[in-house]
Design a protein around this motif. Structure first.
Motif, PDB file in Angstrom:
ATOM      1  N   ALA A 260       0.832  -1.204   0.000  1.00  0.00           N
ATOM      2  CA  ALA A 260       0.000   0.000   0.000  1.00  0.00           C
ATOM      3  C   ALA A 260       0.869   1.257   0.000  1.00  0.00           C
ATOM      4  N   LYS A 261       1.966   1.227   0.736  1.00  0.00           N
ATOM      5  CA  LYS A 261       2.865   2.380   0.764  1.00  0.00           C
ATOM      6  C   LYS A 261       3.501   2.606  -0.612  1.00  0.00           C
ATOM      7  N   ILE A 262       3.908   1.503  -1.233  1.00  0.00           N
ATOM      8  CA  ILE A 262       4.542   1.629  -2.556  1.00  0.00           C
ATOM      9  C   ILE A 262       3.530   2.139  -3.579  1.00  0.00           C
ATOM     10  N   ASP A 263       2.304   1.616  -3.518  1.00  0.00           N
ATOM     11  CA  ASP A 263       1.281   2.069  -4.459  1.00  0.00           C
ATOM     12  C   ASP A 263       0.974   3.550  -4.270  1.00  0.00           C
ATOM     13  N   ALA A 264       1.000   4.005  -3.027  1.00  0.00           N
ATOM     14  CA  ALA A 264       0.649   5.399  -2.765  1.00  0.00           C
ATOM     15  C   ALA A 264       1.773   6.360  -3.113  1.00  0.00           C
ATOM     16  N   GLN A 265       3.038   5.917  -2.921  1.00  0.00           N
ATOM     17  CA  GLN A 265       4.160   6.836  -3.099  1.00  0.00           C
ATOM     18  C   GLN A 265       5.012   6.524  -4.325  1.00  0.00           C
TER      19      GLN A 265
ATOM     20  N   VAL B 237       7.736  -5.628  -2.662  1.00  0.00           N
ATOM     21  CA  VAL B 237       7.759  -6.327  -1.374  1.00  0.00           C
ATOM     22  C   VAL B 237       9.000  -7.200  -1.264  1.00  0.00           C
ATOM     23  N   GLU B 238       9.432  -7.807  -2.381  1.00  0.00           N
ATOM     24  CA  GLU B 238      10.614  -8.665  -2.356  1.00  0.00           C
ATOM     25  C   GLU B 238      11.860  -7.861  -1.989  1.00  0.00           C
ATOM     26  N   GLU B 239      11.995  -6.645  -2.536  1.00  0.00           N
ATOM     27  CA  GLU B 239      13.143  -5.799  -2.175  1.00  0.00           C
ATOM     28  C   GLU B 239      13.099  -5.420  -0.698  1.00  0.00           C
ATOM     29  N   PHE B 240      11.893  -5.232  -0.161  1.00  0.00           N
ATOM     30  CA  PHE B 240      11.733  -4.897   1.253  1.00  0.00           C
ATOM     31  C   PHE B 240      12.243  -6.049   2.127  1.00  0.00           C
TER      32      PHE B 240
END
Length: 564
Positions: A454-459, A472-475
């Motif tokens: 959700a954070k990646i989609d928003a930013q 998510v995999e990089e996270f």
């Protein structure tokens, strides 16, 4: 001179104030108190009103009270030391100085032996003065009881007019004069040596280390025959110039509040009735004599401290003490017991085995009116038997007996104040354990992945500690690479980045802390750790209405030594 540590002087670090100080007691609430003292000797618990000995007096303050007695500080005030079972622990701390201009510290190498003894103060009364002393004490106690009632009546009848208050004040003045007259008579008896204070020390027996006796001793002997407890030097690291013991000679010892030692009559060494004091000493080392582990190896001079403040030990069932460590007894679940008992064979659930020797079994019979009575006393007792009881069964019966006989005892003996010692709160909400387990099956990582996505989609991208995350995999790869070798701590920059990114999503951050074993307690922002620790709904209402044991844990503030 063996005095109190510099940080507890009337003027901390000022030599003129230190010369008149004495060793002190430092109070702690954890069993690792020695480690805490070594780390920072100044950090100990502040004494509260509960840390003084109180005495029972007549209570005339309120007509609505369930008790006719009040609990007030003893005169003169005495320190009260709680027991280990009350989760309170004590150290005695002192500091060694040279009695010279500037009051310099003495090097630890100049001491070859250090310790302390515990002595008790007793009052000896001449046989011919015992009857008079008892009468004087009775008069003082009676006058104080009437003073308490009169003050209660004066406060209750304050609106009845000035004449009523005037009468109360006149009677109060007469009673106070009676108390002063009794105290003057006690002083006269003491001056006439009809009443004498004696100092006794505990002298171990040669028969056994656990036996001994209180004997009259000298105040500052050069040969110690009493039981000696060790004093240890507080030695900070040379590089730790900020330590409170830096370039100082501070000594400490553990103050016992209980023990197995008794006299030959079985009386314990320590009890809650006696008044005790601690006397510390060090032995000046003779440089011409090599140091050994034996006591009095060089026959050097003993230097004694001024005795500590007087103290008494708390009673085992002291309410203030027992409130420091609450014991939880979990009552059995009757529905679960019924289901389990039906599926187990007899004796399989037994947690307690009771063995009755031959001729010691208690047999009961039931009369026609179903009243249980003991068997015929002329009939021999039953033979040997072995009975198995499940612990929940014993707990249920004990709780039943308590609930049954508590109102009977209170009513029969008029002990209404016992009702103040019972406090019940039903839990406001309880969640089924099966539901909690079912919710856990979904996997905590789903919440984290959803939050990250959700954070990646928003930013567009997610910046964590200077690292750009676009999936998510990089996270996950970032977290694996930034943990230390033990897998316990995350790199500070990444930890702070997580806090910045998920500060508004405590659920995700909390799951992350649990799953990845991330330690947020060391340097997390204020309030974050408390926010992550969600309260248990079943006990939240109860905890919000009960006092916390941490309310009593107030510590001394650190003081810096003056620049002299």
């Amino acid at each position: 001179m063996l005095v109190g540590p510099w940080y507890r002087w009337l003027q901390p670090g000022i030599p003129a104030a230190g010369r008149f100080s004495r060793p002190i007691f430092q109070k702690y609430a954890a069993s690792d108190f020695v480690s805490r003292f070594l780390e920072e000797p100044q950090r100990s618990l502040i004494y509260r009103d509960e840390d003084f000995v109180h005495e029972v007096r007549a209570n005339g303050a309120s007509v609505y009270s369930l008790s006719k007695k009040s609990y007030v500080k003893a005169q003169p005030e005495l320190r009260k030391l709680f027991l280990d079972v009350h989760s309170r622990f004590y150290l005695v701390a002192c500091e060694l100085h040279c009695d010279a201009p500037g009051f310099p510290s003495v090097k630890r190498e100049a001491v070859c032996e250090a310790g302390f003894v515990i002595r008790r103060r007793i009052v000896r009364v001449a046989p011919e003065a015992r009857q008079e002393l008892a009468e004087v004490q009775r008069q003082i106690a009676a006058a104080r009881a009437r003073i308490a009632k009169l003050r209660g009546a004066s406060s209750f009848g304050g609106r009845l007019g000035r004449s009523f208050n005037g009468v109360c004040q006149d009677k109060l003045a007469k009673l106070q004069e009676e108390v002063k007259a009794g105290q003057r008579r006690l002083k006269e008896l003491r001056r006439a040596e009809q009443i004498r204070y004696a100092l006794e020390g505990w002298v171990p027996s040669q028969k056994s280390a656990d036996l001994g006796a209180w004997r009259a001793i000298e105040t500052e002997p050069q040969i110690v025959t009493e039981a000696i407890l060790p004093l240890y030097p507080l030695i900070p690291a040379e590089s730790d110039t900020h330590h409170s013991a830096h370039k100082r000679s501070i000594w400490f010892g553990v103050v016992p509040t209980s023990g197995a030692a008794t006299d030959e009559g079985g009386q314990p060494r320590f009890d809650e009735r006696s008044v005790y004091q601690v006397h510390c000493f060090v032995r000046r080392h003779n440089p011409a004599c090599p140091k050994t582990s034996a006591r009095s190896d060089c026959k050097g001079e003993l230097v004694w401290s001024t005795p500590t403040e007087r103290y008494q030990l708390a009673a085992h069932f002291d309410l203030e003490g027992t409130s420091n460590r609450t014991v939880t007894v979990q009552l059995p679940d009757l529905n679960a017991l019924e289901a389990q008992a039906d599926s187990l064979r007899p004796g399989q659930a037994a947690g307690v085995r009771m063995v009755s020797p031959p001729g010691s079994s208690l047999d009961f019979k039931v009369d026609g009116d179903n009243t249980p009575t003991l068997a015929d006393p002329k009939r021999p007792r039953g033979g040997a038997s072995i009975c198995f009881f499940a612990i929940p069964l014993i707990t249920i019966v004990a709780m039943f007996v308590l609930q049954l006989f508590l109102p009977i005892v209170v009513s029969l003996f008029q002990l209404w104040f016992l009702l103040l010692l019972k406090f019940c709160i039903p839990p406001a909400f309880s969640i089924d354990a099966g539901l909690a387990a079912a919710m856990e099956l979904e996997g905590p990582e789903l919440d984290i992945e959803a939050s990250v996505q959700a954070k990646i989609d928003a930013q567009g991208v997610l910046n964590i500690g200077g690292h750009t995350i676009s999936s998510v995999e990089e996270f996950k790869e970032l977290l694996k690479s930034k943990f230390d070798e033990k897998g316990d701590h995350l790199h500070p920059e990444v930890r702070q980045g997580l806090i910045d990114a998920f500060g508004d999503d405590l659920n995700a951050l909390g799951k992350l802390a649990l799953d990845m074993a991330t330690d947020f307690s060391a340097d997390a922002p204020p309030g974050l750790r408390e926010a992550l620790e969600e309260p248990d709904p079943a006990t939240a209402a109860v905890k919000g209405r009960l006092p916390s044991v941490t309310d009593k844990l107030v510590y001394y503030q650190r003081v810096e030594p003056p620049n002299l």
